[in-house]
Scaffold this motif. Structure first.
Motif, mmCIF file in Angstrom:
data_model
loop_
_atom_site.group_PDB
_atom_site.id
_atom_site.type_symbol
_atom_site.label_atom_id
_atom_site.label_comp_id
_atom_site.label_asym_id
_atom_site.label_seq_id
_atom_site.Cartn_x
_atom_site.Cartn_y
_atom_site.Cartn_z
ATOM 1 N N ALA A 1 0.826 -1.219 0.000
ATOM 2 C CA ALA A 1 0.000 0.000 0.000
ATOM 3 C C ALA A 1 0.853 1.259 0.000
ATOM 4 O O ALA A 1 0.381 2.328 -0.400
ATOM 5 C CB ALA A 1 -0.931 0.007 1.208
ATOM 6 N N HIS A 2 2.117 1.152 0.435
ATOM 7 C CA HIS A 2 3.002 2.319 0.420
ATOM 8 C C HIS A 2 3.322 2.777 -1.002
ATOM 9 O O HIS A 2 3.756 3.915 -1.202
ATOM 10 C CB HIS A 2 4.309 1.983 1.150
ATOM 11 N N LEU A 3 3.118 1.902 -1.965
ATOM 12 C CA LEU A 3 3.416 2.264 -3.353
ATOM 13 C C LEU A 3 2.325 3.125 -3.974
ATOM 14 O O LEU A 3 2.524 3.667 -5.071
ATOM 15 C CB LEU A 3 3.606 0.988 -4.197
ATOM 16 N N LEU A 4 1.193 3.246 -3.302
ATOM 17 C CA LEU A 4 0.083 4.027 -3.866
ATOM 18 C C LEU A 4 -0.566 4.844 -2.760
ATOM 19 O O LEU A 4 -1.249 4.300 -1.897
ATOM 20 C CB LEU A 4 -0.959 3.112 -4.509
ATOM 21 N N PRO A 5 -0.339 6.172 -2.736
ATOM 22 C CA PRO A 5 -0.950 7.023 -1.706
ATOM 23 C C PRO A 5 -2.470 6.965 -1.757
ATOM 24 O O PRO A 5 -3.071 6.786 -2.821
ATOM 25 C CB PRO A 5 -0.438 8.432 -2.051
ATOM 26 N N THR A 6 -3.105 7.145 -0.614
ATOM 27 C CA THR A 6 -4.563 7.118 -0.526
ATOM 28 C C THR A 6 -5.176 8.316 -1.258
ATOM 29 O O THR A 6 -4.679 9.433 -1.160
ATOM 30 C CB THR A 6 -4.998 7.140 0.946
ATOM 31 N N GLY A 7 -6.244 8.053 -1.970
ATOM 32 C CA GLY A 7 -6.950 9.114 -2.662
ATOM 33 C C GLY A 7 -6.337 9.526 -3.987
ATOM 34 O O GLY A 7 -6.641 10.608 -4.505
ATOM 35 N N THR A 8 -5.507 8.681 -4.557
ATOM 36 C CA THR A 8 -4.881 9.011 -5.842
ATOM 37 C C THR A 8 -5.900 8.892 -6.976
ATOM 38 O O THR A 8 -6.622 7.896 -7.062
ATOM 39 C CB THR A 8 -3.706 8.050 -6.120
ATOM 40 N N PRO A 9 -5.994 9.889 -7.857
ATOM 41 C CA PRO A 9 -6.912 9.772 -9.012
ATOM 42 C C PRO A 9 -6.527 8.594 -9.895
ATOM 43 O O PRO A 9 -5.344 8.260 -10.036
ATOM 44 C CB PRO A 9 -6.707 11.107 -9.753
ATOM 45 N N THR A 10 -7.512 7.973 -10.481
ATOM 46 C CA THR A 10 -7.278 6.764 -11.279
ATOM 47 C C THR A 10 -6.291 6.966 -12.421
ATOM 48 O O THR A 10 -5.418 6.118 -12.630
ATOM 49 C CB THR A 10 -8.620 6.249 -11.831
ATOM 50 N N PRO A 11 -6.332 8.057 -13.181
ATOM 51 C CA PRO A 11 -5.369 8.211 -14.283
ATOM 52 C C PRO A 11 -3.915 8.305 -13.820
ATOM 53 O O PRO A 11 -2.999 7.999 -14.590
ATOM 54 C CB PRO A 11 -5.815 9.518 -14.968
ATOM 55 N N LEU A 12 -3.700 8.718 -12.566
ATOM 56 C CA LEU A 12 -2.327 8.892 -12.072
ATOM 57 C C LEU A 12 -1.770 7.658 -11.377
ATOM 58 O O LEU A 12 -0.613 7.661 -10.963
ATOM 59 C CB LEU A 12 -2.282 10.081 -11.088
ATOM 60 N N ILE A 13 -2.587 6.621 -11.239
ATOM 61 C CA ILE A 13 -2.149 5.439 -10.499
ATOM 62 C C ILE A 13 -0.898 4.794 -11.106
ATOM 63 O O ILE A 13 0.070 4.525 -10.384
ATOM 64 C CB ILE A 13 -3.309 4.425 -10.386
ATOM 65 N N PRO A 14 -0.855 4.521 -12.430
ATOM 66 C CA PRO A 14 0.375 3.892 -12.967
ATOM 67 C C PRO A 14 1.627 4.748 -12.763
ATOM 68 O O PRO A 14 2.695 4.220 -12.405
ATOM 69 C CB PRO A 14 0.053 3.729 -14.463
ATOM 70 N N ALA A 15 1.507 6.058 -12.974
ATOM 71 C CA ALA A 15 2.675 6.927 -12.829
ATOM 72 C C ALA A 15 3.152 6.975 -11.381
ATOM 73 O O ALA A 15 4.362 6.904 -11.111
ATOM 74 C CB ALA A 15 2.340 8.342 -13.321
ATOM 75 N N LEU A 16 2.223 7.077 -10.432
ATOM 76 C CA LEU A 16 2.613 7.144 -9.024
ATOM 77 C C LEU A 16 3.210 5.827 -8.537
ATOM 78 O O LEU A 16 4.147 5.819 -7.732
ATOM 79 C CB LEU A 16 1.404 7.525 -8.166
ATOM 80 N N ILE A 17 2.666 4.713 -9.005
ATOM 81 C CA ILE A 17 3.240 3.413 -8.621
ATOM 82 C C ILE A 17 4.678 3.310 -9.128
ATOM 83 O O ILE A 17 5.580 2.838 -8.411
ATOM 84 C CB ILE A 17 2.377 2.263 -9.166
ATOM 85 N N LEU A 18 4.916 3.765 -10.360
ATOM 86 C CA LEU A 18 6.277 3.743 -10.915
ATOM 87 C C LEU A 18 7.210 4.644 -10.118
ATOM 88 O O LEU A 18 8.340 4.254 -9.786
ATOM 89 C CB LEU A 18 6.229 4.176 -12.377
ATOM 90 N N ILE A 19 6.740 5.846 -9.779
ATOM 91 C CA ILE A 19 7.579 6.785 -9.015
ATOM 92 C C ILE A 19 7.896 6.237 -7.630
ATOM 93 O O ILE A 19 9.045 6.295 -7.169
ATOM 94 C CB ILE A 19 6.862 8.155 -8.915
ATOM 95 N N GLU A 20 6.892 5.698 -6.945
ATOM 96 C CA GLU A 20 7.109 5.159 -5.606
ATOM 97 C C GLU A 20 8.018 3.930 -5.651
ATOM 98 O O GLU A 20 8.815 3.709 -4.734
ATOM 99 C CB GLU A 20 5.773 4.801 -4.960
ATOM 100 N N THR A 21 7.912 3.132 -6.714
ATOM 101 C CA THR A 21 8.791 1.961 -6.843
ATOM 102 C C THR A 21 10.247 2.389 -7.026
ATOM 103 O O THR A 21 11.155 1.836 -6.391
ATOM 104 C CB THR A 21 8.349 1.087 -8.030
ATOM 105 N N VAL A 22 10.464 3.380 -7.888
ATOM 106 C CA VAL A 22 11.821 3.906 -8.081
ATOM 107 C C VAL A 22 12.343 4.510 -6.776
ATOM 108 O O VAL A 22 13.509 4.319 -6.401
ATOM 109 C CB VAL A 22 11.842 4.947 -9.216
ATOM 110 N N SER A 23 11.474 5.238 -6.073
ATOM 111 C CA SER A 23 11.871 5.829 -4.799
ATOM 112 C C SER A 23 12.248 4.763 -3.783
ATOM 113 O O SER A 23 13.182 4.943 -2.988
ATOM 114 C CB SER A 23 10.726 6.684 -4.257
ATOM 115 N N LEU A 24 11.535 3.636 -3.806
ATOM 116 C CA LEU A 24 11.835 2.549 -2.877
ATOM 117 C C LEU A 24 13.188 1.916 -3.180
ATOM 118 O O LEU A 24 14.000 1.697 -2.270
ATOM 119 C CB LEU A 24 10.723 1.500 -2.956
ATOM 120 N N PHE A 25 13.454 1.658 -4.456
ATOM 121 C CA PHE A 25 14.683 0.966 -4.827
ATOM 122 C C PHE A 25 15.916 1.876 -4.789
ATOM 123 O O PHE A 25 17.041 1.376 -4.806
ATOM 124 C CB PHE A 25 14.545 0.344 -6.221
#
Length: 227
Positions: free
Chosen positions: A127-151
């Motif tokens: 759940a840390h990869l996707l902030p709460t309340g994220t608009p649906t169109p931004l979900i893929p981009a935010l997941i990618l950004i959070e994944t890069v931030s994690l690694f």
């Protein structure tokens, strides 16, 4: 005199023997000295107080299941403190100025915290990869950004420690070279760079201590997210 500014980051040798392992043995020899006294001396008492204080500040924010990591984190901060401070002594070498060394310390610890989170609380960790309340169109981009931030976290840990120690060592070397040159060429103004060198030495000792604490504190925060 060194012909290259970066020669100070080479491991010093004497009679074909590297001096770094010998220097690293000094701190454990002093820390684990056995005594038959009923009361410990001042040095051992101060050491125990420091260990207790560091453990308290490091483990307080972490959830109770993460307290099992206390020996590992305390051993890590003692190792970093020893290497950072001993590297300020003459004829020594600071291993933590090498990015490969710092990454080798950060990567397994970070990976262990992530694996612990995936094993104990998979849903919360993902759940840390996707902030709460994220608009649906931004979900893929935010997941990618959070994944890069994690690694990128272990690399950021290594680069932060390497950059701070390397910059301080280079600055000390430049100021000390200037002080030695002015001592012979212009003795009247030599006390000014000498005073600056003394203040920078005190600052570098503080940086060595703080960076070891920050490195361990960030790992403890990563552990808190996954416990």
């Amino acid at each position: 005199m060194m012909t290259n500014l970066f020669d100070q980051f080479m491991v010093p040798q004497m009679l074909g023997i590297q001096l770094l392992p010998m220097n690293l043995l000094v701190a454990p020899a002093l820390t684990f000295t056995k005594s038959n006294r009923l009361k410990n001396n001042r040095f051992i008492t101060i050491g125990h107080w420091m260990m207790k204080t560091i453990t308290k500040h490091t483990m307080t924010p972490i959830n109770k299941p993460g307290h099992k990591w206390a020996p590992i984190l305390i051993s890590l901060i003692l190792l970093l403190l020893t290497m950072n401070v001993i590297g300020l002594l003459p004829y020594t070498f600071t291993p933590t100025t090498q990015l490969s060394m710092n990454t080798a310390l950060a990567l397994p610890m970070w990976l262990a915290t992530v694996m612990l989170g995936l094993r104990t609380q998979t849903t919360a960790t993902l759940a840390h990869l996707l902030p709460t309340g994220t608009p649906t169109p931004l979900i893929p981009a935010l997941i990618l950004i959070e994944t890069v931030s994690l690694f990128i976290r272990p690399l950021a840990l290594g680069v932060r420690l390497t950059a701070n120690l390397t910059a301080g060592h280079l600055l000390l070397h430049l100021i000390s070279t200037t002080t030695m040159s002015l001592t012979t060429l212009m003795p009247i103004i030599a006390p000014l760079p000498m005073t600056i060198l003394l203040l920078l030495t005190i600052l570098e000792i503080a940086v060595a201590l703080i960076q070891a604490y920050v490195f361990t504190l960030l790992l403890s925060l990563y552990l808190q997210e996954n416990t």
